[in-house]
Scaffold this active site. Structure first.
Site, PDB file in Angstrom:
ATOM      1  N   CYS A  53       0.840  -1.200   0.000  1.00  0.00           N
ATOM      2  CA  CYS A  53       0.000   0.000   0.000  1.00  0.00           C
ATOM      3  C   CYS A  53       0.871   1.245   0.000  1.00  0.00           C
ATOM      4  O   CYS A  53       1.929   1.280   0.643  1.00  0.00           O
ATOM      5  CB  CYS A  53      -0.978   0.020   1.170  1.00  0.00           C
ATOM      6  SG  CYS A  53      -0.410   0.809   2.657  1.00  0.00           S
TER       7      CYS A  53
ATOM      8  N   CYS B 266       1.691   2.900   3.224  1.00  0.00           N
ATOM      9  CA  CYS B 266       2.514   2.134   4.173  1.00  0.00           C
ATOM     10  C   CYS B 266       3.942   2.641   4.211  1.00  0.00           C
ATOM     11  O   CYS B 266       4.691   2.345   5.142  1.00  0.00           O
ATOM     12  CB  CYS B 266       2.524   0.656   3.803  1.00  0.00           C
ATOM     13  SG  CYS B 266       0.897  -0.095   3.693  1.00  0.00           S
TER      14      CYS B 266
ATOM     15  N   CYS C  85      38.380 -27.012   8.376  1.00  0.00           N
ATOM     16  CA  CYS C  85      38.618 -26.516   9.732  1.00  0.00           C
ATOM     17  C   CYS C  85      37.435 -25.689  10.204  1.00  0.00           C
ATOM     18  O   CYS C  85      37.163 -24.621   9.665  1.00  0.00           O
ATOM     19  CB  CYS C  85      39.901 -25.686   9.763  1.00  0.00           C
ATOM     20  SG  CYS C  85      40.161 -24.816  11.304  1.00  0.00           S
TER      21      CYS C  85
ATOM     22  N   CYS D  26      37.856 -22.014  11.200  1.00  0.00           N
ATOM     23  CA  CYS D  26      38.085 -20.991  10.176  1.00  0.00           C
ATOM     24  C   CYS D  26      36.780 -20.439   9.598  1.00  0.00           C
ATOM     25  O   CYS D  26      36.813 -19.490   8.814  1.00  0.00           O
ATOM     26  CB  CYS D  26      38.919 -21.559   9.029  1.00  0.00           C
ATOM     27  SG  CYS D  26      40.579 -22.051   9.534  1.00  0.00           S
TER      28      CYS D  26
ATOM     29  N   ASP E 292      21.876  21.241 -32.241  1.00  0.00           N
ATOM     30  CA  ASP E 292      23.257  21.549 -32.624  1.00  0.00           C
ATOM     31  C   ASP E 292      23.502  20.889 -33.978  1.00  0.00           C
ATOM     32  O   ASP E 292      23.075  19.759 -34.211  1.00  0.00           O
ATOM     33  CB  ASP E 292      24.222  20.992 -31.579  1.00  0.00           C
ATOM     34  CG  ASP E 292      25.664  21.301 -31.925  1.00  0.00           C
ATOM     35  OD1 ASP E 292      25.964  22.483 -32.127  1.00  0.00           O
ATOM     36  OD2 ASP E 292      26.461  20.354 -32.008  1.00  0.00           O
TER      37      ASP E 292
ATOM     38  N   ASP F 151      25.832  16.967 -28.354  1.00  0.00           N
ATOM     39  CA  ASP F 151      26.641  15.765 -28.182  1.00  0.00           C
ATOM     40  C   ASP F 151      26.912  15.431 -26.732  1.00  0.00           C
ATOM     41  O   ASP F 151      27.576  14.445 -26.432  1.00  0.00           O
ATOM     42  CB  ASP F 151      27.962  15.881 -28.948  1.00  0.00           C
ATOM     43  CG  ASP F 151      28.816  17.048 -28.470  1.00  0.00           C
ATOM     44  OD1 ASP F 151      28.510  17.601 -27.392  1.00  0.00           O
ATOM     45  OD2 ASP F 151      29.761  17.422 -29.169  1.00  0.00           O
TER      46      ASP F 151
ATOM     47  N   ASP G 107      28.479  20.680 -25.631  1.00  0.00           N
ATOM     48  CA  ASP G 107      27.262  21.478 -25.450  1.00  0.00           C
ATOM     49  C   ASP G 107      26.748  21.425 -24.020  1.00  0.00           C
ATOM     50  O   ASP G 107      25.588  21.757 -23.773  1.00  0.00           O
ATOM     51  CB  ASP G 107      26.179  20.966 -26.403  1.00  0.00           C
ATOM     52  CG  ASP G 107      26.621  20.991 -27.853  1.00  0.00           C
ATOM     53  OD1 ASP G 107      27.119  22.036 -28.283  1.00  0.00           O
ATOM     54  OD2 ASP G 107      26.478  19.972 -28.544  1.00  0.00           O
TER      55      ASP G 107
END
Length: 901
Positions: free
Chosen positions: A78, A81, A146, A149, A566, A786, A790
């Site tokens: 919603c 919400c 291990c 680890c 341009d 471009d 510009d």
């Protein structure tokens, strides 16, 4: 220094304006940037201070200051919400900004990483009653035996930006990683694992959905449909027993028996309320804890009140006025069923609105064939590295961006640029990841991979744009913020009026009108009206190579009345081409023609003159030399090497070709050498009037220089510029050409393009002033350039259109980027913007009309005149399908097709 609005680098002395804010001076490239800054300075100052972590989420310790995160939210159903979630996020110490986009289902949070972390932010979202959408990745880790680890590997994975949870199992030698979709890739996970001394072998998901968000949406849809079917099945007996007078075997039962049946209905309705309707009650409770109200509040109040009233009516009927002790369990159950069905259909419809993103994602190749240690191997595209040599065969997708190093081919780039014609690629040309190789096989060196590719940048830009709002959405946001409290007040007033002055049974009528008013109101229709249309419109534009930066640009593009183009590289191709070869009446004597040379062309006089000119230019470094050489080679003429070459500044060049002295240059060169060009002047001036550059060719005939003809080159108009300009004019836009060229050349190009107004001899630094002058005339101006030279004019214009080509997408240069470099993109952008804004207005109109008419009718306004009182079940159905209607209307934009293709 940098303009805080557009980001352009400017010098202090060149700044158009400056402002002091919070003790610091900011400089601006244009008045437009200054005005935007003054409207909301904290936004632009904050934007300067907020670096984004490498994968847009998580903490990068190398970046000082606040960090921005983007998190998908599951089950956001919603529009109102979002306030609950935003308040919950802002309660986290260290969170500076929080914005939730309902349409995309994403939260954007800015926080101080030294005071808050991702876990706290996710916890705040969960506290508000929502989950953060996450994808899973399982990775095989080699040699992990291990157990001690494990913590090191998990810690390393947690440091990867975007990882929400990481669990490592030494027993199976795997790591299970939960992460934000789109923010984490295998390469980052692999690097984290290998930083601990272990090796990440590969991912274990062989059939992982390509779009995790789509998969999550599908899961949500299936969950909602299960809840709907449960509620619908349970509602059938409740509905039948709620109206015993219409059921033959129930109408004659005594009242005490009916009350027992209704007691069973009360029990049956409970799982409907608290399982099928669970999100409404949890959402309402979360909103209440944050001192707000939303759509969940309205549904929970309406259905909860109906259930409680019904239980009281059958438990202590004597406490109610005569004729009012009737149950409304059907209202509670059926309304929940209908609203859940509406949400399921809404989720399915929302999935279709993001179809454009799916199409873009589907363009990505899954694997790549690379050369490693002298062998060709296939690897996942995620593992391609910059510098890899990639092999592409006919019909295959190009996996990443790169530069061709061997072979030639024709590439279909239409899915990225919108250009329908395949593009020829040769060594040195760029290729774009996601495009399709049509004919030849070739090799290229990867230059951009992963999130740096043009396709990834386009997807990112489209996703960002889909999450923005146009200015028109602010009205809906303001109304939505007051909507739920207003509806609750109207419901209370309706109850009081009916209870005090209504007909008998007053209490029953009062309850029905109050519940109906709560149930029929639909803030979600208002909240969805704009973002759903923006999602579809922006995505549709992207399909045609038009990238719209945000909703504001989308709205402004629809309001333009003037387009400034341009000339160089926009209307024209941006590079000179050979256009004409004219032979003098005298020409070259046959007996003295260079055709005697084996490398010279045939007996065609034009070819002979072009061969002479190209041979002279072969030693030249002039910009026009390459145009002449390319033009000759396109006609099958291969120039020879000249000798005794000499450049004559301001005049031209001379050299010896095949034993003959040749001059190539302007009138001044011909006058200097005593060459009579009278017979060529009329034809030369006619071509110059068309904007072409004429170069006379003279060669020794006998022992003196003689004019043998001239050649003309020009920056020619793009093939699709004329129809695009015509289409813009037919849309009621005035098209103006802006150029630094002399007026004569500019007007010649304008005539060919069908443009009537020309602004010529304008220096680059004056272009922004010309745009500003047009705006002072009251025009809404779009500037097309471009995106580099510009930049000031693009920033000054109401909407800046940046021409980009291939991988050089000028995303940061303007409001709208045209990937294909064609003016057709301007037409498509404006048409898409107009269609999207029209769709938004339809949605807003429908949502306003629905609520404006529906709420008074639900409150009983028609009863005194026509005896009509709306049933809460009908109100629930209307509310459920109002949002679906808005989303479905937005999906009509998927059928949009531009006029000029």
């Amino acid at each position: 220094m940098r303009d805080p609005v557009c980001g352009m680098e400017i010098e202090e002395q060149a700044a158009v304006a400056s402002q002091v804010y919070d003790g610091r001076t900011y400089y601006f490239c244009s008045e437009a940037c200054e005005e935007q800054f003054l409207e909301k300075p904290e936004f632009f100052v904050g934007a300067q201070k907020e670096p984004v972590a490498s994968l847009t989420t998580g903490y990068n310790p190398d970046l000082p200051g606040p960090v921005h995160v983007e998190l998908p939210i599951a089950g956001l159903d919603c529009a109102t919400c979002v306030v609950t979630i935003e308040r919950s996020l802002l309660e986290v110490p260290g969170v500076e900004k929080a914005h939730v986009n309902f349409a995309l289902g994403k939260a954007h949070v800015t926080y101080d990483p030294h005071r808050a972390d991702l876990e706290q932010i996710v916890g705040a979202i969960k506290k508000a009653g929502y989950d953060v959408g996450a994808a899973e990745m399982r990775v095989r880790i080699a040699g992990l035996h291990c157990a001690s680890c494990v913590a090191f590997v998990e810690e390393a994975l947690h440091r990867v930006p975007g990882v929400l949870e990481a669990t490592v199992s030494p027993g199976t030698e795997t790591a299970l990683i939960r992460y934000v979709p789109g923010q984490v890739d295998f390469a980052a996970v692999k690097a984290a694992i290998e930083s601990t001394g272990y090796k990440a072998v590969h991912r274990l998901e062989e059939e992982e959905p390509p779009d995790q968000e789509a998969a999550a949406r599908e899961r949500e849809y299936r969950t909602l449909m299960r809840k709907f079917w449960f509620a619908a099945i349970v509602s059938i007996p409740i509905l039948l027993t709620s109206y015993p007078e219409f059921v033959p075997f129930l109408r004659d039962l005594p009242r005490t028996t009916l009350r027992l049946i209704w007691a069973v209905d009360a029990v049956l309705a409970l799982p409907v309320l608290f399982w099928s309707g669970q999100r409404f009650f949890t959402g309402a409770w979360s909103a209440f804890k944050h001192h707000s109200a939303d759509m969940n509040t309205l549904i929970a109040l309406g259905t909860g009140a109906a259930w409680l009233y019904s239980v009281a009516a059958i438990a202590v009927p004597q406490a109610f006025p005569e004729g009012t002790a009737e149950p409304f369990f059907d209202v509670a159950a059926v309304v929940i069923a209908l609203v859940v069905l509406g949400q399921a259909l809404e989720v399915r419809a929302k999935g279709r609105t993001s179809e454009a993103i799916k199409k873009l994602l589907d363009l990505q190749a899954k694997t790549a064939r690379v050369v490693r240690d002298g062998r060709e191997i296939d690897i996942p595209v995620e593992e391609v590295l910059v510098g890899d040599i990639v092999i592409v065969r006919p019909g295959e997708k190009i996996p990443v961006d790169g530069v061709v190093i061997e072979g030639t081919s024709s590439i279909d780039e239409s899915m990225i640029t919108g250009e329908p014609i395949p593009v020829e690629k040769n060594p040195g040309d760029e290729v774009i990841g996601g495009t399709i190789n049509k004919t030849g096989a070739f090799r290229f060196r990867a230059t951009k991979v992963g999130k740096d590719t043009a396709l990834a940048q386009i997807v990112k830009l489209v996703q960002q744009a889909q999450g923005t709002k146009p200015p028109i959405a602010r009205l809906a946001d303001v109304i939505s913020s007051y909507f739920v409290p207003t509806v609750m007040i109207i419901a209370v007033l309706a109850f009081l009026i009916w209870f005090n002055v209504g007909p008998e049974p007053r209490l029953a009528f009062a309850l029905v009108t109050a519940v109906t008013t709560l149930v029929i109101a639909c803030p979600c229709a208002l909240g969805l009206a704009t973002p759903m249309s923006v999602m579809v419109g922006v995505g549709k534009a992207a399909e045609y190579g038009v990238l719209i930066r945000n909703g504001e640009s989308l709205q402004k593009a629809a309001e333009l009345d003037t387009i400034v183009l341009d000339k160089t590289g926009t209307v024209t191709k941006g590079k000179p081409e050979l256009t004409d070869v004219v032979v003098a009446d005298s020409g070259l004597p046959t007996e003295e023609s260079p055709n005697a040379d084996r490398s010279a062309p045939g007996h065609d006089p034009e070819s002979a003159i072009l061969w002479l000119a190209a041979s002279v230019e072969k030693a030249s470094e002039h910009p026009l030399a390459q145009a002449i050489l390319d033009g000759a080679r396109e006609r099958g003429i291969e120039p020879t090497d000249p000798s005794d070459f000499r450049a004559i500044p301001g005049h031209g060049i001379e050299a010896t070709v095949n034993g003959r002295r040749v001059w190539l240059g302007n009138r001044r060169l011909m006058e200097r050498e005593g060459v009579d060009i009278t017979s060529l002047l009329d034809r030369a001036e006619a071509l110059e009037a068309e904007g072409k550059t004429v170069m006379f060719v003279a060669a020794t005939v006998g022992d003196r220089p003689t004019a043998v003809g001239f050649i003309a080159v020009a920056d020619t108009i793009k093939e699709d510029s004329v129809p695009a300009i015509r289409a813009l004019q037919q849309m009621g836009l005035e098209v103006i050409m802006l150029t630094g060229d002399n007026r004569r050349t500019a007007e010649a190009i304008a005539r060919q393009a069908g443009i009537t107004r020309v602004l010529a001899e304008v220096l680059p630094e004056q272009k922004a002033a010309e745009v500003r002058a047009l705006q002072r005339e009251g025009r809404k101006v779009g500037m097309v350039g471009d995106g580099i030279n510009d930049a000031p004019a693009l920033a000054q214009a109401d909407v800046g259109f940046a021409i980009g080509t291939g991988t050089d997408v000028a995303i940061e240069a303007a409001d709208i980027t045209l990937v294909g470099g064609s003016l057709r993109g301007v037409v498509t952008a404006i048409e898409t913007s107009k269609a999207t804004m029209r769709n938004i207005r339809e949605n807003l109109f429908g949502a306003f009309i629905y609520n404006t008419l529906g709420i008074p009718v639900a409150a009983g306004l028609l009863y005194p005149f026509f005896g009509i009182l709306l049933n809460p079940i009908i109100a629930g159905a209307a509310m459920a399908f109002s949002s679906v209607t808005v989303v479905s209307n937005a999906n009509r934009l998927r059928r949009f097709r531009p006029q000029v293709t």
